[in-house]
Design a protein around this motif. Structure first.
Motif, short mmCIF file in Angstrom:
data_model
loop_
_atom_site.label_atom_id
_atom_site.label_comp_id
_atom_site.label_asym_id
_atom_site.label_seq_id
_atom_site.Cartn_x
_atom_site.Cartn_y
_atom_site.Cartn_z
N GLY A 273 0.80 -1.22 0.00
CA GLY A 273 0.00 0.00 0.00
C GLY A 273 0.82 1.26 0.00
N ILE B 277 -0.56 4.96 1.22
CA ILE B 277 -1.72 5.69 1.72
C ILE B 277 -1.22 6.92 2.46
CG2 ILE B 277 -3.78 5.59 3.18
CD1 ILE B 277 -3.70 2.53 2.83
N TRP C 253 -3.56 2.71 7.87
CA TRP C 253 -4.21 1.66 7.07
C TRP C 253 -4.95 0.74 8.04
CZ3 TRP C 253 -1.47 -1.87 2.88
CH2 TRP C 253 -2.46 -2.49 2.11
#
Length: 431
Positions: free
Chosen positions: A197, A199, A243
């Motif tokens: 990820g 983010i 997350w």
């Protein structure tokens, strides 16, 4: 013990050991030297892309390694609000992904090198090079010289061989993220699944690894280096909160050992061949670790390098060997070039650019492009095959509609993307 070889390889981890396996099986006299004892760990992204796993299968090491951890068949990739789920890595790419600590991976490869016939000497430090008639002709150790017709530097980013031959770096890039990771037990995760990820201002990687442990990586911006090193646990916990899905997976777990970090690294290419020497793996080239390419790249490089070495040494033609090594070096740069800049973009600090986020939304919505992304990460196809000019144009138009008040920012991002693409069209030609 004999000290006269065809090849001496300095560094016995994934690059050096895999090359030793191939050369020894081809009948060359190979000596591997490493200052470390094995098994032992080194900082690493752990992940072995399916392209690298296929090579491990070819080397006969896959079954042993796969028994140590869950082969990874599924992935969740999140870039801000764009989410992509992958299933069936073996069906799509021919092999699963593996995630292994280097204490496990390198020990298995080094044992395979011994079985192939290589002379492996651990806890042996290289202090100098031997030279004969203007060529590198072996190395010097505290235990005495080791003569060889070729010296291979497979000793990592801080390569002793690179330093001793005066190998110059080019196309250097500074680090933009600091990698902070933990091993945990007792996490509630599905088997064979990896999370990747980006983010907000954090990068992420998480998956099961060997020994029943779970690896969780949080990557804050390098600008926060002092803050992170002052309180690693607080920085790690803060990153996980960014997350929540991954935080929920990690929450039940208990940390095994300390939090680890790599506070200093850089991207680079190095001059990687000369009379009687060659650099392979991180000794010759290192990219941003975000896409987890390093181990598979080392295996791919040694697969291409081994036949060049065998041919050159078997023919006993030093000029032909040197020419072959230079051609391999040029191949290495061409092979790594596009991914080098793609990895740097993936690992860039700061929030995800608006244009990048829109591109990823469109990739997530298109099954064909989702598969293409997987193939890019596996080094099957260049990144330019994913982010084509028509896709970029449609993404820009969509982002302008989505964020009409940020027109100037979007146009600046588009101009930067075009400028970077033109600057990075092709690598420099090896001298």
């Amino acid at each position: 013990m004999a000290d006269d070889y065809d090849v001496v390889i300095v560094g016995g981890r994934c690059a050096g050991a895999s090359l030793a396996i191939r050369l020894a099986r081809a009948g060359l006299r190979v000596c591997v030297l490493d200052r470390a004892h094995f098994p032992s760990d080194v900082p690493s992204t752990h992940g072995i892309q399916p392209a690298g796993v296929a090579i491990l299968r070819e080397l006969g090491c896959y079954e042993t390694l796969a028994a140590l951890t869950d082969p990874i068949e599924r992935a969740t990739v999140v870039v801000d609000d764009a989410r992509i789920e992958f299933e069936g890595a073996t069906e799509l790419l021919g092999a699963p992904m593996l995630n292994l600590r280097r204490s496990a991976l390198d020990a298995v490869l080094l044992e395979a090198a011994v079985t192939a016939g290589a002379d492996v000497r651990t806890r042996t430090v290289v202090t100098g090079l031997r030279e004969e008639e203007g060529r590198v002709a072996g190395v010097v150790t505290p235990e005495g010289p080791v003569r060889a017709r070729l010296v291979v530097g497979a000793d990592g980013a801080r390569s002793t061989v690179a330093r001793l031959v005066g190998s110059a770096e080019y196309c250097r890039t500074p680090p933009e993220r600091l990698f902070l990771w933990a091993y945990l037990e007792g996490t509630e995760h599905p088997p064979g699944h990896v999370w990747i990820g980006r983010i907000g201002d954090h990068g992420y990687l998480a998956s099961p690894t060997d020994g029943g442990a779970f690896l969780a990586v949080v990557a804050p911006a390098m600008s926060r280096r002092a803050e992170v090193l002052a309180d690693r646990q607080a920085a790690f916990d803060e990153g996980l909160r960014g997350w929540p899905e991954l935080e929920a997976v990690v929450a039940p777990g208990r940390r095994i050992g300390p939090l680890h970090t790599v506070p200093d690294w850089r991207g680079f290419f190095r001059r990687s061949a000369g009379p009687g020497w060659v650099l392979v793996g991180d000794a010759g080239h290192m990219k941003d670790p975000t896409p987890g390419q390093g181990i598979a790249d080392a295996l791919r490089q040694t697969t291409a390098l081994a036949p060049v070495v065998v041919e050159g040494l078997t023919a006993r033609d030093a000029p032909a060997l040197d020419a072959g090594l230079r051609r391999w070096w040029g191949w290495r740069d061409r092979d790594a070039w596009a991914m080098y800049w793609f990895a740097r973009e993936l690992g860039a600090a700061g929030p995800v650019p608006l244009l990048t986020a829109e591109v990823m939304r469109r990739v997530a919505a298109d099954p064909r492009r989702r598969t293409q992304l997987l193939r890019v990460l596996n080094h099957d196809v260049p990144p330019g095959r994913l982010v084509t000019a028509p896709l970029a144009a449609r993404a820009l138009a969509g982002a302008l509609r989505r964020s009409p008040g940020r027109r100037i920012q979007l146009l600046r991002e588009a101009r930067t993307a075009v400028t970077d693409e033109l600057r990075h069209l092709r690598p420099p030609v090896p001298a």
